[in-house]
Motif scaffolding. Sequence first.
Motif, PDB file in Angstrom:
ATOM      1  N   GLU A  90       0.832  -1.200   0.000  1.00  0.00           N
ATOM      2  CA  GLU A  90       0.000   0.000   0.000  1.00  0.00           C
ATOM      3  C   GLU A  90       0.867   1.250   0.000  1.00  0.00           C
ATOM      4  N   GLU A  91       1.973   1.192   0.736  1.00  0.00           N
ATOM      5  CA  GLU A  91       2.865   2.352   0.795  1.00  0.00           C
ATOM      6  C   GLU A  91       3.529   2.601  -0.556  1.00  0.00           C
ATOM      7  N   ILE A  92       3.980   1.521  -1.236  1.00  0.00           N
ATOM      8  CA  ILE A  92       4.603   1.664  -2.552  1.00  0.00           C
ATOM      9  C   ILE A  92       3.603   2.218  -3.553  1.00  0.00           C
ATOM     10  N   THR A  93       2.385   1.675  -3.531  1.00  0.00           N
ATOM     11  CA  THR A  93       1.352   2.140  -4.458  1.00  0.00           C
ATOM     12  C   THR A  93       1.070   3.625  -4.257  1.00  0.00           C
ATOM     13  N   SER A  94       0.967   4.032  -2.978  1.00  0.00           N
ATOM     14  CA  SER A  94       0.687   5.431  -2.675  1.00  0.00           C
ATOM     15  C   SER A  94       1.841   6.327  -3.114  1.00  0.00           C
ATOM     16  N   ASN A  95       3.085   5.871  -2.862  1.00  0.00           N
ATOM     17  CA  ASN A  95       4.249   6.676  -3.232  1.00  0.00           C
ATOM     18  C   ASN A  95       4.388   6.798  -4.749  1.00  0.00           C
ATOM     19  N   ILE A  96       4.136   5.701  -5.454  1.00  0.00           N
ATOM     20  CA  ILE A  96       4.206   5.744  -6.916  1.00  0.00           C
ATOM     21  C   ILE A  96       3.163   6.714  -7.459  1.00  0.00           C
ATOM     22  N   HIS A  97       1.967   6.648  -6.879  1.00  0.00           N
ATOM     23  CA  HIS A  97       0.903   7.560  -7.297  1.00  0.00           C
ATOM     24  C   HIS A  97       1.323   9.017  -7.048  1.00  0.00           C
ATOM     25  N   SER A  98       1.945   9.247  -5.899  1.00  0.00           N
ATOM     26  CA  SER A  98       2.392  10.602  -5.566  1.00  0.00           C
ATOM     27  C   SER A  98       3.476  11.071  -6.522  1.00  0.00           C
ATOM     28  N   VAL A  99       4.433  10.188  -6.814  1.00  0.00           N
ATOM     29  CA  VAL A  99       5.516  10.543  -7.732  1.00  0.00           C
ATOM     30  C   VAL A  99       4.967  10.852  -9.125  1.00  0.00           C
ATOM     31  N   CYS A 100       4.035  10.018  -9.593  1.00  0.00           N
ATOM     32  CA  CYS A 100       3.440  10.239 -10.923  1.00  0.00           C
ATOM     33  C   CYS A 100       2.717  11.582 -10.981  1.00  0.00           C
ATOM     34  N   ASN A 101       1.998  11.911  -9.912  1.00  0.00           N
ATOM     35  CA  ASN A 101       1.298  13.197  -9.881  1.00  0.00           C
ATOM     36  C   ASN A 101       2.286  14.367  -9.964  1.00  0.00           C
ATOM     37  N   LYS A 102       3.378  14.234  -9.199  1.00  0.00           N
ATOM     38  CA  LYS A 102       4.366  15.315  -9.203  1.00  0.00           C
ATOM     39  C   LYS A 102       5.076  15.422 -10.551  1.00  0.00           C
ATOM     40  N   LEU A 103       5.380  14.270 -11.156  1.00  0.00           N
ATOM     41  CA  LEU A 103       6.023  14.300 -12.464  1.00  0.00           C
ATOM     42  C   LEU A 103       5.089  14.868 -13.529  1.00  0.00           C
ATOM     43  N   ASN A 104       3.812  14.502 -13.440  1.00  0.00           N
ATOM     44  CA  ASN A 104       2.843  15.077 -14.384  1.00  0.00           C
ATOM     45  C   ASN A 104       2.754  16.592 -14.211  1.00  0.00           C
ATOM     46  N   LYS A 105       2.780  17.020 -12.944  1.00  0.00           N
ATOM     47  CA  LYS A 105       2.751  18.450 -12.662  1.00  0.00           C
ATOM     48  C   LYS A 105       3.998  19.128 -13.224  1.00  0.00           C
ATOM     49  N   TYR A 106       5.144  18.462 -13.084  1.00  0.00           N
ATOM     50  CA  TYR A 106       6.397  19.015 -13.592  1.00  0.00           C
ATOM     51  C   TYR A 106       6.374  19.104 -15.120  1.00  0.00           C
ATOM     52  N   ILE A 107       5.863  18.041 -15.769  1.00  0.00           N
ATOM     53  CA  ILE A 107       5.784  18.036 -17.235  1.00  0.00           C
ATOM     54  C   ILE A 107       4.876  19.153 -17.727  1.00  0.00           C
ATOM     55  N   LYS A 108       3.707  19.295 -17.057  1.00  0.00           N
ATOM     56  CA  LYS A 108       2.792  20.367 -17.445  1.00  0.00           C
ATOM     57  C   LYS A 108       3.446  21.738 -17.241  1.00  0.00           C
ATOM     58  N   TYR A 109       4.181  21.835 -16.122  1.00  0.00           N
ATOM     59  CA  TYR A 109       4.868  23.100 -15.843  1.00  0.00           C
ATOM     60  C   TYR A 109       5.894  23.403 -16.933  1.00  0.00           C
ATOM     61  N   MET A 110       6.669  22.383 -17.322  1.00  0.00           N
ATOM     62  CA  MET A 110       7.686  22.582 -18.354  1.00  0.00           C
ATOM     63  C   MET A 110       7.039  22.927 -19.686  1.00  0.00           C
ATOM     64  N   ASP A 111       5.943  22.195 -20.017  1.00  0.00           N
ATOM     65  CA  ASP A 111       5.259  22.486 -21.280  1.00  0.00           C
ATOM     66  C   ASP A 111       4.707  23.911 -21.314  1.00  0.00           C
ATOM     67  N   SER A 112       4.118  24.312 -20.184  1.00  0.00           N
ATOM     68  CA  SER A 112       3.493  25.636 -20.145  1.00  0.00           C
ATOM     69  C   SER A 112       4.529  26.753 -20.098  1.00  0.00           C
ATOM     70  N   ASN A 113       5.732  26.460 -19.618  1.00  0.00           N
ATOM     71  CA  ASN A 113       6.747  27.511 -19.463  1.00  0.00           C
ATOM     72  C   ASN A 113       7.809  27.493 -20.557  1.00  0.00           C
ATOM     73  N   MET A 114       7.727  26.523 -21.466  1.00  0.00           N
ATOM     74  CA  MET A 114       8.718  26.457 -22.532  1.00  0.00           C
ATOM     75  C   MET A 114       8.687  27.715 -23.384  1.00  0.00           C
ATOM     76  N   TYR A 115       7.501  28.229 -23.614  1.00  0.00           N
ATOM     77  CA  TYR A 115       7.347  29.427 -24.427  1.00  0.00           C
ATOM     78  C   TYR A 115       6.765  30.581 -23.616  1.00  0.00           C
ATOM     79  N   ARG A 116       6.990  30.569 -22.300  1.00  0.00           N
ATOM     80  CA  ARG A 116       6.487  31.629 -21.437  1.00  0.00           C
ATOM     81  C   ARG A 116       7.627  32.383 -20.773  1.00  0.00           C
ATOM     82  N   ASP A 117       7.457  33.682 -20.646  1.00  0.00           N
ATOM     83  CA  ASP A 117       8.430  34.519 -19.947  1.00  0.00           C
ATOM     84  C   ASP A 117       8.321  34.264 -18.443  1.00  0.00           C
ATOM     85  N   ALA A 118       9.471  34.097 -17.784  1.00  0.00           N
ATOM     86  CA  ALA A 118       9.470  33.706 -16.371  1.00  0.00           C
ATOM     87  C   ALA A 118       8.847  34.762 -15.472  1.00  0.00           C
ATOM     88  N   LEU A 119       9.053  36.037 -15.757  1.00  0.00           N
ATOM     89  CA  LEU A 119       8.565  37.102 -14.882  1.00  0.00           C
ATOM     90  C   LEU A 119       7.095  37.438 -15.144  1.00  0.00           C
TER      91      LEU A 119
END
Length: 459
Positions: free
Chosen positions: A276-305
Motif C-alpha cells: 500500500e505504501e509503494i502504491t501510494s508513493n508511486i501515485h504521488s511521484v506520478c502526480n508530481k512528475l505530471n505536474k512538472y511536465i505540465k509546468y515545463m510544457d506551459s513555461n517552454m514558451y512563457r516569460d518567467a517574470l
Amino acid sequence: MSKHETQIRARKRNFIIALSLLLITNILMALTLSLLAKKDLREQIDQRMLDISNTAAYMLNGDELKYLQKEDEGTEPYTRALETLRAFQDNINLDYIYGIRAEADGSFTFTIDPAVEDPGEFGSPIVSTEALRSAANGIAAVDKKAYSDAWGRFYSAYSPVFDSDGKVSGIVGVDFNAEWYNGKLNNHKLISVIILIASLIVGIAVSFVIMSQYRKHLKATLKEIEQLDYTTQRISDSMTQSAIKKLDFLPNSERDLLKTLANGEENKQSYNDEYEEITSNIHSVCNKLNKYIKYMDSNMYRDALTNAMNKAAYRNTIRQLDEDIKNEQPVFSVGFFDLNGLENINARYGFEPGDELMFHSARLLKNVFGNDNVYRVAGDEFIAIMRDKTALDMEEYFDEFDKEVNSFNESKKIAHSLSIAKGFNVYKKDMHENYRQVLITARENMQNDKAEYYRNKKA
C-alpha cells in the motif's frame, strides 16, 4: 496496535493468502492433469486391446468362419482358425481370445476358443454388451464398463471378421482382466497423488524462499521510491516557489489565497503494509512528475517574470508570418508597447517595483489582446501580434487597453502608476515584403507616443 505490528500482521495475512492460492492452484492443476492423463491412459489401453482384436480378425478367413460348426472340429478350416487364435493366446499378454457368432435372434454364442483350461463350448451363449453389438454391426469397439461371466470379470474388445462380400461373418473377442485394467489406472492415480504431494511440498518451500527474497527487493524498491518521491517533491516545491514569486505582485488579499492553493495541504498517511505504501508513493511521484511536465510544457514558451509569451515563441510566430506572406495574403496587425519611466523607477526604488510594473503591464495586455498573443521581447518591451485584425479593430483594442490602465491606476493596487507607450501597424501587401517592415512602423508609432508622453509630462 503500533504501525509496525500492523504491517507485520498484514504481511502474514498476505503471505497466507498467496500460499493458499498457490496450493489451490497446484491442486487444481494436478487434478486436471491427472484426469487428462487418466483419460489418455485409458485410450491407450483401449487402443491396445483393439489392435489385438483387429489383427486377429484380419488374419481369420471370413468365408470359412461363417460355415464352421461344432462338428467341424479337426477339419482344416477349423484348425487354421484355432491355431491363429491360439498364437495370440500364447504370445500376447491377454486373458482370453475367442470367436463369436451373432445369431438370428440377436444373441451371441461361442465358436472357437483356444483356451487350454475350461474353454467356451461351441454354440454356448455369451454375455451381450454394447461393444459386442457394435462389432456385430461392423464396427470394432471396447467395453466401457467391466462385465462378469463364468470365467471372471473382464473388459473386452470386439472386432468383426468380414467375408469376401464385406459382410460380418464372425467376431473376435479379446478379454482383459478387470483387476489388471483398473490396476493400471489406479497405479497412475497413485503416481499422480505422489506427484501432487511432492509439488505441494516443493511449492511451499519455494514460496517461502521467494517471499523472503521478494521482501528484500520490496524494501529496496521502497527506499528507491522514497528517494524518487523526495526528489520530485523538491522539484514540486521549486515550481511552487517560482509561481508564488509571481503572486507576490498581487494584492495581499489575492496573494494569500493563491499561495494556499499553490502550496496545497500536507497529507501524511499511515499504511497497512509495504504494498500500500509503494502504491501510494508511486501515485504521488506520478502526480508530481505530471505536474512538472505540465509546468515545463506551459513555461517552454512563457516569460518567467510576466508569463507572457517569450522570445522563442515570438521567433516561431514571426517565422510563420513570413512564410504566410510568401505563400498567401495574411491579415494581421502588430502592436508595440513600452513602459514609460521604468528606468527612473529602477534607479530610484530598485528593480522590484519595476518588475511589479512589468508583471501588471503584461497582465493587462493579456486581458485585452489575448493570453497567447502578447510577447515580451526585450526588457520592458511587449509586442501583440493579432491575426485577422484590421486597423479599426486595433483602435478599439487600444481604447479598451487605455481604460484597463486607467482603472488599474485608480485602484491604487501598487505604489507607482502604470504608463505604457503604444503604437500599431497593419500588414499591407503592396507596402510590406515581410513582417519586419510591419514591426518597424509599429515601433515608430510607439516611439512617437512615448515622445508625446514625455513632452506632456515636462509641460
